[in-house]
Design a protein around this motif. Structure first.
Motif, PDB file in Angstrom:
ATOM      1  N   ARG A   1       0.834  -1.214   0.000  1.00  0.00           N
ATOM      2  CA  ARG A   1       0.000   0.000   0.000  1.00  0.00           C
ATOM      3  C   ARG A   1       0.864   1.258   0.000  1.00  0.00           C
ATOM      4  NH1 ARG A   1      -4.260  -2.308   4.304  1.00  0.00           N
ATOM      5  NH2 ARG A   1      -5.630  -3.325   2.806  1.00  0.00           N
ATOM      6  N   LEU A   2       1.895   1.243   0.814  1.00  0.00           N
ATOM      7  CA  LEU A   2       2.777   2.398   0.919  1.00  0.00           C
ATOM      8  C   LEU A   2       3.505   2.670  -0.397  1.00  0.00           C
ATOM      9  CD1 LEU A   2       3.885   4.538   2.880  1.00  0.00           C
ATOM     10  CD2 LEU A   2       5.727   2.933   3.432  1.00  0.00           C
ATOM     11  N   SER A   3       3.949   1.613  -1.039  1.00  0.00           N
ATOM     12  CA  SER A   3       4.706   1.780  -2.284  1.00  0.00           C
ATOM     13  C   SER A   3       3.818   1.773  -3.526  1.00  0.00           C
ATOM     14  CB  SER A   3       5.767   0.681  -2.408  1.00  0.00           C
ATOM     15  OG  SER A   3       5.145  -0.585  -2.501  1.00  0.00           O
ATOM     16  N   VAL A   4       2.539   1.518  -3.336  1.00  0.00           N
ATOM     17  CA  VAL A   4       1.579   1.399  -4.436  1.00  0.00           C
ATOM     18  C   VAL A   4       2.145   0.428  -5.488  1.00  0.00           C
ATOM     19  CG1 VAL A   4       0.052   2.627  -6.023  1.00  0.00           C
ATOM     20  CG2 VAL A   4       0.941   3.804  -4.009  1.00  0.00           C
ATOM     21  N   SER A   5       2.505  -0.746  -4.996  1.00  0.00           N
ATOM     22  CA  SER A   5       3.118  -1.760  -5.838  1.00  0.00           C
ATOM     23  C   SER A   5       2.707  -3.138  -5.345  1.00  0.00           C
ATOM     24  CB  SER A   5       4.646  -1.633  -5.771  1.00  0.00           C
ATOM     25  OG  SER A   5       5.267  -2.731  -6.393  1.00  0.00           O
ATOM     26  N   ALA A   6       2.509  -4.041  -6.272  1.00  0.00           N
ATOM     27  CA  ALA A   6       2.173  -5.419  -5.913  1.00  0.00           C
ATOM     28  C   ALA A   6       3.423  -6.245  -5.583  1.00  0.00           C
ATOM     29  CB  ALA A   6       1.417  -6.080  -7.055  1.00  0.00           C
ATOM     30  N   THR A   7       4.593  -5.693  -5.816  1.00  0.00           N
ATOM     31  CA  THR A   7       5.836  -6.438  -5.613  1.00  0.00           C
ATOM     32  C   THR A   7       5.972  -7.011  -4.201  1.00  0.00           C
ATOM     33  OG1 THR A   7       6.943  -5.212  -7.378  1.00  0.00           O
ATOM     34  CG2 THR A   7       8.355  -6.320  -5.772  1.00  0.00           C
ATOM     35  N   PRO A   8       5.718  -6.241  -3.144  1.00  0.00           N
ATOM     36  CA  PRO A   8       5.844  -6.837  -1.798  1.00  0.00           C
ATOM     37  C   PRO A   8       4.909  -8.036  -1.590  1.00  0.00           C
ATOM     38  CG  PRO A   8       5.798  -4.465  -1.638  1.00  0.00           C
ATOM     39  CD  PRO A   8       5.443  -4.805  -3.062  1.00  0.00           C
ATOM     40  N   LEU A   9       3.712  -7.982  -2.143  1.00  0.00           N
ATOM     41  CA  LEU A   9       2.790  -9.107  -2.006  1.00  0.00           C
ATOM     42  C   LEU A   9       3.248 -10.295  -2.845  1.00  0.00           C
ATOM     43  CD1 LEU A   9      -0.604  -7.214  -2.007  1.00  0.00           C
ATOM     44  CD2 LEU A   9       0.491  -8.387  -0.085  1.00  0.00           C
ATOM     45  N   ARG A  10       3.756 -10.030  -4.030  1.00  0.00           N
ATOM     46  CA  ARG A  10       4.273 -11.106  -4.880  1.00  0.00           C
ATOM     47  C   ARG A  10       5.459 -11.790  -4.190  1.00  0.00           C
ATOM     48  NH1 ARG A  10       4.109  -8.705  -9.355  1.00  0.00           N
ATOM     49  NH2 ARG A  10       6.057  -7.550  -9.109  1.00  0.00           N
ATOM     50  N   ASN A  11       6.359 -11.005  -3.622  1.00  0.00           N
ATOM     51  CA  ASN A  11       7.507 -11.571  -2.899  1.00  0.00           C
ATOM     52  C   ASN A  11       7.054 -12.395  -1.701  1.00  0.00           C
ATOM     53  OD1 ASN A  11       9.218 -10.330  -4.727  1.00  0.00           O
ATOM     54  ND2 ASN A  11       9.686  -8.616  -3.373  1.00  0.00           N
ATOM     55  N   PHE A  12       6.059 -11.900  -0.986  1.00  0.00           N
ATOM     56  CA  PHE A  12       5.494 -12.616   0.158  1.00  0.00           C
ATOM     57  C   PHE A  12       4.949 -13.973  -0.275  1.00  0.00           C
ATOM     58  CE2 PHE A  12       1.413 -13.644   2.164  1.00  0.00           C
ATOM     59  CZ  PHE A  12       1.832 -13.954   3.446  1.00  0.00           C
ATOM     60  N   VAL A  13       4.122 -13.986  -1.308  1.00  0.00           N
ATOM     61  CA  VAL A  13       3.504 -15.228  -1.790  1.00  0.00           C
ATOM     62  C   VAL A  13       4.581 -16.208  -2.263  1.00  0.00           C
ATOM     63  CG1 VAL A  13       2.059 -16.217  -3.625  1.00  0.00           C
ATOM     64  CG2 VAL A  13       1.257 -14.228  -2.335  1.00  0.00           C
ATOM     65  N   GLN A  14       5.530 -15.723  -3.020  1.00  0.00           N
ATOM     66  CA  GLN A  14       6.578 -16.608  -3.525  1.00  0.00           C
ATOM     67  C   GLN A  14       7.426 -17.177  -2.388  1.00  0.00           C
ATOM     68  OE1 GLN A  14       8.547 -14.108  -6.410  1.00  0.00           O
ATOM     69  NE2 GLN A  14       7.032 -14.567  -7.992  1.00  0.00           N
ATOM     70  N   GLY A  15       7.779 -16.330  -1.441  1.00  0.00           N
ATOM     71  CA  GLY A  15       8.583 -16.793  -0.307  1.00  0.00           C
ATOM     72  C   GLY A  15       7.874 -17.851   0.517  1.00  0.00           C
ATOM     73  N   TRP A  16       6.602 -17.646   0.762  1.00  0.00           N
ATOM     74  CA  TRP A  16       5.862 -18.615   1.568  1.00  0.00           C
ATOM     75  C   TRP A  16       5.514 -19.873   0.779  1.00  0.00           C
ATOM     76  CZ3 TRP A  16       5.694 -19.194   6.586  1.00  0.00           C
ATOM     77  CH2 TRP A  16       6.131 -18.121   7.365  1.00  0.00           C
ATOM     78  N   ALA A  17       5.399 -19.775  -0.537  1.00  0.00           N
ATOM     79  CA  ALA A  17       5.224 -20.984  -1.352  1.00  0.00           C
ATOM     80  C   ALA A  17       6.459 -21.876  -1.198  1.00  0.00           C
ATOM     81  CB  ALA A  17       4.994 -20.609  -2.812  1.00  0.00           C
ATOM     82  N   VAL A  18       7.624 -21.264  -1.167  1.00  0.00           N
ATOM     83  CA  VAL A  18       8.872 -22.010  -0.955  1.00  0.00           C
ATOM     84  C   VAL A  18       8.868 -22.644   0.439  1.00  0.00           C
ATOM     85  CG1 VAL A  18      11.380 -21.757  -0.663  1.00  0.00           C
ATOM     86  CG2 VAL A  18      10.231 -20.710  -2.637  1.00  0.00           C
ATOM     87  N   GLU A  19       8.429 -21.898   1.452  1.00  0.00           N
ATOM     88  CA  GLU A  19       8.372 -22.454   2.815  1.00  0.00           C
ATOM     89  C   GLU A  19       7.459 -23.678   2.875  1.00  0.00           C
ATOM     90  OE1 GLU A  19      10.306 -21.634   5.377  1.00  0.00           O
ATOM     91  OE2 GLU A  19      11.226 -20.156   4.048  1.00  0.00           O
ATOM     92  N   VAL A  20       6.329 -23.628   2.189  1.00  0.00           N
ATOM     93  CA  VAL A  20       5.415 -24.772   2.172  1.00  0.00           C
ATOM     94  C   VAL A  20       6.079 -25.952   1.465  1.00  0.00           C
ATOM     95  CG1 VAL A  20       3.230 -25.662   1.240  1.00  0.00           C
ATOM     96  CG2 VAL A  20       3.280 -23.458   2.401  1.00  0.00           C
ATOM     97  N   ALA A  21       6.750 -25.692   0.349  1.00  0.00           N
ATOM     98  CA  ALA A  21       7.428 -26.769  -0.379  1.00  0.00           C
ATOM     99  C   ALA A  21       8.446 -27.468   0.520  1.00  0.00           C
ATOM    100  CB  ALA A  21       8.106 -26.216  -1.631  1.00  0.00           C
TER     101      ALA A  21
END
Length: 121
Positions: A48-68
């Motif tokens: 929200r602060l950066s008006v960018s989806a990048t932080p959310l994309r990084n979050f999802v990708q990082g946690w997908a790796v954690e689940v794997a």
């Protein structure tokens, strides 16, 4: 530490969607849910602060790796052991060796979730 609800290997890798990842995490590594939720709040605020989806994309990708990783108990245990050893490494060479193995584990998980190409090495 909370016990997994299902055998980790029986839980399929979820799609790259926040709720699907959280649901899988609740089954294979429920002890990680507080960290997941905290990271989700932080990523949302940063997006929200950066008006960018990048932080959310990084979050999802990082946690997908954690689940794997969590889906494979032996890999997850090895990673935890390596991380603990890294904190006590007695030499730079030992730290590098540990870091290289941690990197291999995380890279294999990233390949599994489709974030990296398979490395020929």
């Amino acid at each position: 530490m909370s016990e997994p609800v299902h055998e980790a290997a029986d839980v399929p890798q979820p799609p790259m969607q926040v709720e699907a990842i959280r649901s899988a995490l609740a089954q294979v590594a429920p002890d990680l849910l507080p960290r997941f939720d905290e990271a989700r709040v932080a990523a949302t605020a940063k997006a929200r602060l950066s008006v960018s989806a990048t932080p959310l994309r990084n979050f999802v990708q990082g946690w997908a790796v954690e689940v794997a990783i969590a889906r494979r108990p032996e890999t997850s245990a090895r990673l935890r052991d390596l991380e603990a050893r890294a904190a006590r490494a007695a030499s730079l060479d030992e730290a590098r060796t540990i870091a290289a193995e941690i990197s291999r584990i995380r890279r294999r998980a990233a390949v599994e979730v489709g974030l990296h190409e398979v490395d020929a090495r």
